[in-house]
Design a protein around this motif. Structure first.
Motif, PDB file in Angstrom:
ATOM      1  N   ILE A  37       6.034  -4.528   7.010  1.00 29.58           N
ATOM      2  CA  ILE A  37       7.072  -3.505   7.125  1.00 29.58           C
ATOM      3  C   ILE A  37       6.398  -2.180   6.820  1.00 29.58           C
ATOM      4  O   ILE A  37       5.943  -1.940   5.699  1.00 29.58           O
ATOM      5  CB  ILE A  37       8.246  -3.744   6.161  1.00 29.58           C
ATOM      6  N   LEU A  38       6.321  -1.336   7.819  1.00 32.25           N
ATOM      7  CA  LEU A  38       5.671  -0.041   7.673  1.00 32.25           C
ATOM      8  C   LEU A  38       6.709   1.020   7.338  1.00 32.25           C
ATOM      9  O   LEU A  38       7.787   1.054   7.934  1.00 32.25           O
ATOM     10  CB  LEU A  38       4.937   0.336   8.970  1.00 32.25           C
TER      11      LEU A  38
ATOM     12  N   LYS B 176       0.862  -1.184   0.000  1.00 32.73           N
ATOM     13  CA  LYS B 176       0.000   0.000   0.000  1.00 32.73           C
ATOM     14  C   LYS B 176       0.896   1.230   0.000  1.00 32.73           C
ATOM     15  O   LYS B 176       1.763   1.390   0.865  1.00 32.73           O
ATOM     16  CB  LYS B 176      -0.911   0.039   1.225  1.00 32.73           C
ATOM     17  N   TRP B 177       0.684   2.082  -0.995  1.00 32.04           N
ATOM     18  CA  TRP B 177       1.408   3.351  -1.044  1.00 32.04           C
ATOM     19  C   TRP B 177       0.404   4.472  -0.885  1.00 32.04           C
ATOM     20  O   TRP B 177      -0.640   4.485  -1.537  1.00 32.04           O
ATOM     21  CB  TRP B 177       2.142   3.504  -2.371  1.00 32.04           C
ATOM     22  N   ARG B 178       0.714   5.398  -0.004  1.00 33.74           N
ATOM     23  CA  ARG B 178      -0.174   6.533   0.257  1.00 33.74           C
ATOM     24  C   ARG B 178       0.603   7.828   0.126  1.00 33.74           C
ATOM     25  O   ARG B 178       1.719   7.954   0.651  1.00 33.74           O
ATOM     26  CB  ARG B 178      -0.805   6.444   1.645  1.00 33.74           C
TER      27      ARG B 178
ATOM     28  N   LEU C  66       5.347   3.804   2.044  1.00 35.23           N
ATOM     29  CA  LEU C  66       5.037   2.514   1.436  1.00 35.23           C
ATOM     30  C   LEU C  66       5.034   1.451   2.527  1.00 35.23           C
ATOM     31  O   LEU C  66       6.020   1.303   3.263  1.00 35.23           O
ATOM     32  CB  LEU C  66       6.074   2.157   0.366  1.00 35.23           C
ATOM     33  N   ASP C  67       3.931   0.724   2.633  1.00 38.43           N
ATOM     34  CA  ASP C  67       3.816  -0.402   3.561  1.00 38.43           C
ATOM     35  C   ASP C  67       3.704  -1.691   2.751  1.00 38.43           C
ATOM     36  O   ASP C  67       3.015  -1.733   1.726  1.00 38.43           O
ATOM     37  CB  ASP C  67       2.579  -0.260   4.445  1.00 38.43           C
TER      38      ASP C  67
END
Length: 686
Positions: free
Chosen positions: A646-647, A582-584, A625-626
């Motif tokens: 991995i956060l 997941k990219w925010r 990016l997680d």
């Protein structure tokens, strides 16, 4: 005695009329039923199983709401979401048809156990008349019924929390489950902190529980008894020479916080042969909130609410389905406290305890009774066009306000797999922060804040395309206006500099002298390429403004983050492993710049900050990016799910605020979000 002929009884009569009234034969009645929400597996929805796998969510489908368009958690500084320019306090939360105290813990994780979450609906704007007491968004979560064909024991363990879940069949038609969870970070959080400015007096922690006992009377009738509750608490003490105490001596003595709620309720669902269906609920909700600042400022609130809620649906014609409901809520509010702090709000950057001009003490036990009635018609104008006019009527005996709020939603499938949607609605809310309405701490003459919502959308589904696989996309435009926003009395200097302290203190501490607006555009794409790959993308552009009508100042609101991008994907690497990311990206948080500080005339050790225009500076953009990996291990008598996350994989130093050193605010330092963190968890099903 003749029974009053009210509109609910009239609608019930329509539902049981013989088929000949509608010109049908007596043998068969074929009524068309239109579902507003659509099928839970449709392309415009993301299943709870997929949300469980969102990296960074920690197996919490409601926490994964952050990856949906229009949702901001303010860089993690608030535990509840702000949706489409509204404040988190403007939202309503419902679990299994009944109201709850709160739905997110202090760490932004939800109070619901992932073993039972069946799904949830995020009503971001222009929601229907069945929802009330919200000017922002509605989060309506559903937990499943207990399984009738299996018993199970599930043990969850991660770095953040531990939980146990028990589910058993009692008879052929009765079963129950019960879950309990406890946070774990309180046992090691102090090992990661090296700050001489404060120490914990109560290490932050939480627990929650949830249970349901269901009786399947028949295939069309179920009665469920449910319990749910949560508790959050924490406290810290600042050192005497800390920056916080030097800048605001009122903080000496520390901060203390505790909130909990316990709820019990019964829900009865039934579907009749005539097509009539209903959900009836009765519940009791106990809430407590305790907060303290410094040595002398404290507030304790205890609320017992009793709620009766009903919702009916009935096809009365091949092209009309009526939906209606009644709700009654009675809240017994007990409060007591002492405060010498100013009436703080989001419109004032300088709200130090030391700036208080009066000491207020008070207590009371008001009772607030509220009535709601809603009605909507799901009207199939044509086979391709569904129109849903509705209305919500409500009144309460505390503010003595009556509301008649129209709603209108439309969906027009103008071409195969293409649809145009639109919505409008008026809304109001009696805020949970009832202190602003009390005679001692607030203003009992306050009105309830209101809002108007407008939205239009265009969507397309390409589920029949063999090459692309399932593909759905939607574009929505929205506009909100907000009126009668509650704000605190501005500081005496400079607006009220010509008033004496006594005259200034006689002014109302809170008024409805603010308004606002929000608008934006959102794109949501949900795509399943193959059975091994799925993902979604959300893009949002928005603007949110508020206006202080007392000062005439117009400014960007705290939650104004014009650009928000979420990209989520999961890939079934092989039979055992699933990998996701997941990219925010979101625009930086707004802050009010500090332009200097001047020495206080009466207290030379104290400096008074001088701020620039409210929310006129934006922090650097926030992005991270997680990644996550999942595997299921199957043993002879049990199985185990394992996940590792991995956060902030590339270690972005996201600035979320500024803090200032010394009594004179002489040096500014950046406050950054979490660095790269490795987390893992296991779930054993026995």
């Amino acid at each position: 005695m003749t029974r009053p002929f009210t509109y609910p009884s009239f609608i019930l009569l329509l539902c049981v009329l013989p088929a000949s009234v509608y010109g049908q034969s007596d043998e068969t009645v074929d009524l068309e039923t239109v579902s507003i929400q659509g099928d839970q597996t449709s392309n415009d929805r993301i299943s709870s199983q997929k949300l469980l796998k969102v990296p960074g969510a920690g197996n919490d489908p409601l926490r994964a709401i952050e990856s949906l368009p229009g949702v901001v958690f303010s860089n993690g500084n608030r535990s509840e979401p702000a949706v489409r320019g509204s404040s988190p306090e403007d939202n309503a939360y419902i679990v299994d048809f009944l109201p709850v105290g709160y739905i997110f813990h202090l760490d932004s994780s939800s109070i619901l156990n992932d073993n039972v979450v069946e799904g949830f609906t995020l009503e971001a704007a222009a929601f229907g008349s069945e929802y009330n007491n919200a000017t922002g968004a509605v989060i309506d979560a559903d937990s499943r019924l207990p399984y009738q064909d299996r018993d199970q024991l599930v043990v969850d363990l991660s770095l953040l929390k531990a939980g146990i879940f028990v589910e058993n069949q009692v008879t052929d038609d009765q079963a129950f489950y019960l879950s309990a969870r406890q946070s774990l970070f309180q046992y090691y959080i102090e090992n990661f902190l090296d700050d001489e400015d404060f120490e914990f007096t109560t290490v932050p922690e939480f627990y929650d529980y949830q249970g349901k006992y269901s009786w399947r009377i028949s295939d069309t009738e179920t009665v469920s008894a449910q319990i749910i509750g949560a508790r959050d608490k924490g406290g810290l003490l600042f050192a005497d020479d800390s920056d916080q105490v030097l800048q605001d001596p009122g903080l000496e003595g520390g901060l203390r916080f505790e909130a909990f709620f316990n709820s019990q309720g019964i829900v009865w669902d039934k579907f009749y042969a005539s097509g009539l269906s209903h959900t009836l609920g009765i519940s009791q909700l106990e809430e407590k909130f305790a907060f303290g600042i410094g040595f002398n400022n404290r507030i304790d609130v205890k609320v017992n609410s009793y709620n009766l809620r009903s919702q009916f649906s009935c096809p009365i014609h091949p092209h009309h389905e009526l939906q209606w409901g009644l709700e009654y809520d009675e809240a017994h509010i007990g409060y007591k406290g002492r405060f010498d702090a100013p009436p703080c709000d989001e419109f004032e950057p300088d709200c130090r305890i030391v700036d208080g001009t009066e000491t207020i003490t008070g207590s009371g036990k008001p009772i607030v009774r509220t009535w709601y009635a809603n009605l909507a018609d799901v009207w199939s104008v044509t086979p391709a066009w569904t129109l849903i006019p509705g209305v919500l009527v409500s009144t309460d005996d505390y503010t003595d306000q009556d509301f008649v709020e129209p709603k209108l939603n439309s969906r027009w499938e103008f071409h195969r797999n293409w649809a145009f949607t639109s919505g409008y609605g008026q809304y109001h809310i009696l805020p949970d922060n009832f202190g602003s309405y009390t005679p001692e701490f607030g203003n009992p003459e306050l009105k309830q804040p209101t809002a108007d919502h407008y939205e239009i959308g265009l969507e397309q589904s390409l589920s029949d395309d063999f090459v692309l696989g399932e593909l759905f996309w939607k574009v929505e435009l929205y506009y909100k206006t907000l009126e009668d926003i509650i704000i605190g009395r501005p500081p005496q200097d400079p607006l009220y500099s010509d008033l004496s302290v006594e005259q200034y203190n006689s002014l109302p501490r809170y008024t409805n002298d603010a308004n606002g607006k929000a608008w934006g555009a959102e794109l949501f794409v949900n795509k399943n390429l193959t059975d091994q790959w799925y993902g979604w993308l959300s893009l949002a552009y928005s603007r949110t403004e508020r206006k202080d009508q007392l000062t005439g100042e117009r400014f960007r609101y705290n939650y104004d983050q014009p650009v928000v991008v979420n990209a989520v994907a999961n890939y079934q690497y092989n039979r055992d492993w699933q990998i996701g990311f997941k990219w925010r990206f979101q625009s930086g948080q707004l802050v009010t710049p500090l332009e200097g500080a001047v020495q206080d005339e009466d207290n030379p050790a104290l400096y008074n900050p001088i701020y620039g225009n409210l929310n006129s500076e934006r922090l650097p953009a926030y992005h991270k990016l997680d990644v996550r990996a999942d595997r299921t291990f199957i043993f002879q008598r049990w199985e185990m799910d394992f996940y590792a996350e991995i956060l902030n994989l590339y270690g972005r130093s996201n600035v979320v605020d500024y803090e200032y050193e010394g009594a004179d605010y002489s040096n500014r330092e950046e406050v950054t979000d979490l660095p790269t963190i490795v987390s893992f968890g296991i779930k054993a099903r026995l």
